[in-house]
Design an enzyme around this catalytic site. Structure first.
Site, PDB file in Angstrom:
ATOM      1  N   TYR A   1     -14.932  10.505  -0.915  1.00 38.30           N
ATOM      2  CA  TYR A   1     -13.919  10.230  -1.947  1.00 38.30           C
ATOM      3  C   TYR A   1     -14.082  11.108  -3.194  1.00 38.30           C
ATOM      4  O   TYR A   1     -13.168  11.198  -4.011  1.00 38.30           O
ATOM      5  CB  TYR A   1     -13.958   8.762  -2.365  1.00 38.30           C
TER       6      TYR A   1
ATOM      7  N   HIS B   1     -16.772   3.922  -3.403  1.00 40.04           N
ATOM      8  CA  HIS B   1     -15.928   5.099  -3.247  1.00 40.04           C
ATOM      9  C   HIS B   1     -16.198   6.147  -4.331  1.00 40.04           C
ATOM     10  O   HIS B   1     -15.329   6.985  -4.628  1.00 40.04           O
ATOM     11  CB  HIS B   1     -14.428   4.717  -3.188  1.00 40.04           C
TER      12      HIS B   1
ATOM     13  N   ASN C   1     -10.515  -4.382  -0.548  1.00 38.96           N
ATOM     14  CA  ASN C   1     -10.443  -3.265  -1.491  1.00 38.96           C
ATOM     15  C   ASN C   1      -9.621  -3.563  -2.728  1.00 38.96           C
ATOM     16  O   ASN C   1      -8.744  -4.423  -2.675  1.00 38.96           O
ATOM     17  CB  ASN C   1      -9.815  -2.063  -0.771  1.00 38.96           C
TER      18      ASN C   1
ATOM     19  N   ARG D   1       0.841  -1.214   0.000  1.00 37.33           N
ATOM     20  CA  ARG D   1       0.000   0.000   0.000  1.00 37.33           C
ATOM     21  C   ARG D   1       0.869   1.255   0.000  1.00 37.33           C
ATOM     22  O   ARG D   1       0.549   2.236  -0.681  1.00 37.33           O
ATOM     23  CB  ARG D   1      -0.926  -0.015   1.222  1.00 37.33           C
TER      24      ARG D   1
ATOM     25  N   CYS E   1     -19.010  -1.882   1.951  1.00 36.69           N
ATOM     26  CA  CYS E   1     -18.091  -0.816   2.303  1.00 36.69           C
ATOM     27  C   CYS E   1     -18.703  -0.049   3.465  1.00 36.69           C
ATOM     28  O   CYS E   1     -19.921  -0.014   3.625  1.00 36.69           O
ATOM     29  CB  CYS E   1     -17.925   0.105   1.096  1.00 36.69           C
TER      30      CYS E   1
HETATM   31  C1  G6P Z   1     -12.321   3.896   4.472  1.00 35.83           C
HETATM   32  C2  G6P Z   1     -12.703   3.016   3.343  1.00 35.83           C
HETATM   33  C3  G6P Z   1     -12.147   1.664   3.433  1.00 35.83           C
HETATM   34  C4  G6P Z   1     -10.677   1.735   3.691  1.00 35.83           C
HETATM   35  C5  G6P Z   1     -10.397   2.520   4.951  1.00 35.83           C
HETATM   36  C6  G6P Z   1      -8.916   2.762   5.099  1.00 35.83           C
HETATM   37  O1  G6P Z   1     -13.121   3.722   5.517  1.00 35.83           O
HETATM   38  O2  G6P Z   1     -14.080   2.946   3.154  1.00 35.83           O
HETATM   39  O3  G6P Z   1     -12.396   1.019   2.220  1.00 35.83           O
HETATM   40  O4  G6P Z   1     -10.145   0.452   3.840  1.00 35.83           O
HETATM   41  O5  G6P Z   1     -11.000   3.743   4.920  1.00 35.83           O
HETATM   42  O6  G6P Z   1      -8.627   3.150   6.399  1.00 35.83           O
HETATM   43  P1  G6P Z   1      -7.124   3.173   6.904  1.00 35.83           P
HETATM   44  O7  G6P Z   1      -7.217   3.458   8.337  1.00 35.83           O
HETATM   45  O8  G6P Z   1      -6.528   1.837   6.577  1.00 35.83           O
HETATM   46  O9  G6P Z   1      -6.456   4.266   6.122  1.00 35.83           O
END
Ligand code: G6P
Length: 443
Positions: free
Chosen positions: A255, A202, A151, A97, A172
């Site tokens: 988003y 998103h 995701n 990531r 989601c």
């Molecule tokens: C949001 C999205 C999720 C994503 C998450 C990431 O809530 O809807 O799809 O995985 O944020 O959160 P993080 O704490 O990993 O950045």
């Protein structure tokens, strides 16, 4: 469903989000006869899996629930006989990531986990693995429901629909979070607010909102324009322009900032990258601290610190769905499901995110009023990108991959798309066996 006891398999069970899921199961003991939770992960996640399993066992013991908690590195064993398979894994972990978020910045493009070029790379890594899991489910638990949270959730669900027979619904936490934030703005119970959703994961819009029979869409847009909290922990809350929101007339999700405020979001990402690294770097720190807590034998509930992550309300989003399916509630949830005519500009089998009636035969999407053309055109373009990405991921097709990136509104330019693609493929080569036989770069 007629089964009297449920087995839930969690793929990516070692995730720091698992306690969220377990809390959701334990809160619904009266509604769901869950008797077995099997957590599975890969060898590299063994240590985390052990910590999470022990914490889950303590949570279950505290709740005095009649549930057997087990762990295994054998995914097939977890899937065998499962009624629900929850998928919540990350191919390549947070390091991958980190690359997804950093590489696009070099090309002056948004670097985000699920949106744009970062989400594209994640999809290429994830789709083949998800389809492998589907093969196991088809063989070992053909009646199971697969609830996919992995995701990019919409894109991954699109691939599952197209390339497997597994009964699946993508989900989601953004829609449920929008509902909670909107009800805070109006100072009402979340259940009193009826919001209709349509779009893509998103990239979802609230097309209308009603409170006690009165339309409140414009009022909500006004409050968002005035700076009311309307974002997720992982997305910088760039203020929305009130005139723009008023002109939109439909409510964008957090988003949408990447699409309508691209320059500001990119500038913030670059600055934040220099100062503290990308979101993945920050999440690594949060996660390390979380696992230190999870290891404490005295901890037997989901700690508050998990709220630092972007996945708020994940447990409600997923367990309410399990409840609706198992108890045939025919109530409304927002899910990722085949379009079936809801968005007229898209094929019937394209996966969209929308309000749907959920019962024991799955999700039936609810029709919405025709979307404004400016909404539909954005959705159509991103869906084209998604469909091309699925083909690229499944067949290891570099040309489709290039077309996908060039089609994405946040990448666009062909020369940039080419350089970005070569870079992403090179830096992800350990996770992209489908592209390995095709050596060399596109010049
Ligand atoms: C949001 C999205 C999720 C994503 C998450 C990431 O809530 O809807 O799809 O995985 O944020 O959160 P993080 O704490 O990993 O950045």
């Amino acid at each position: 469903m007629t089964v009297q006891s449920l087995k839930i398999a969690v793929i990516g069970g070692g995730s720091s989000y698992t306690p969220e899921l377990i809390e959701g199961i334990l809160l619904r003991q009266d509604l769901l006869p869950v008797r077995e939770i099997c957590l599975t992960d890969i060898e590299a996640g063994k240590e985390k899996l052990e910590v999470i399993t022990a914490l889950t066992q303590r949570m279950v013991a505290k709740a005095k629930a009649d549930i057997v908690v087990s762990q295994t590195l054998d995914r097939r064993q977890a899937i065998q006989g499962a009624d629900f398979v929850m998928t919540q894994f990350r191919v390549g972990g947070l390091k991958a990531r980190q690359r997804d978020e950093a590489i696009p910045l070099k090309y002056d493009r948004v670097g985000q986990e699920t949106t744009g070029a970062g989400g594209f790379a994640k999809a290429l890594r994830t789709i083949p693995v998800v389809l492998d899991i589907c093969r196991d489910i088809e063989e070992l638990a053909p009646n199971a429901w697969m609830l996919n949270f992995t995701n990019p959730a919409g894109l991954v669900t699109e691939a599952i629909h197209k390339y497997s027979k597994v009964k699946t619904i993508g989900l989601c936490n953004v829609p449920v979070s929008m509902q909670m934030m909107a009800s805070e703005m109006l100072d009402c119970e979340p259940s009193a607010l009826q919001m209709k959703y349509a779009g893509l994961n998103h990239l979802v819009w609230v097309t209308s909102a009603y409170l006690n029979g009165k339309e409140v869409t414009k009022e909500l847009l006004g409050k968002v324009g005035d700076g009311a909290n309307f974002s997720m922990k992982n997305i910088f809350e760039e203020p929305w322009d009130p005139d723009f929101l008023n002109a939109l007339g439909v409510i964008p999700c957090p988003y949408h900032r990447y699409y309508y405020q691209t320059e500001a979001m990119l500038a913030e990402e670059k600055l934040s990258f220099m100062e503290k690294g990308s979101r993945a770097t920050q999440v690594m720190e949060t996660e390390a601290a979380l696992f230190e807590l999870y290891k404490q034998a005295s901890l037997d509930s989901k700690p508050k610190e998990l709220e630092e992550r972007g996945g708020a309300y994940y447990s409600d989003a997923s367990l309410n769905l399990v409840d609706a399916i198992y108890n045939n509630r025919n109530d409304i949830h927002v899910v990722n499901v085949a379009n079936a005519g809801v968005i007229s500009a898209l094929p019937d089998d394209a996966v969209i995110e929308c309000s749907a009636v959920i019962g024991n035969s799955g999700a039936t999407p609810i029709a919405v009023d025709p979307l404004p053309h400016f909404v539909e055109s954005l959705i159509t373009r991103v869906k084209s990108y998604e469909m091309l990405t699925v083909e690229a991921a499944v067949h290891g097709d570099k040309e489709k991959a290039l077309l996908a990136l060039a089609t994405h509104p946040l990448v666009g330019d062909i020369q940039i798309a080419k350089s970005l693609l070569n870079d992403l493929l090179e830096q992800n080569k350990d996770y992209l066996p489908q592209f390995v036989s095709l050596q060399g770069t596109l010049d």
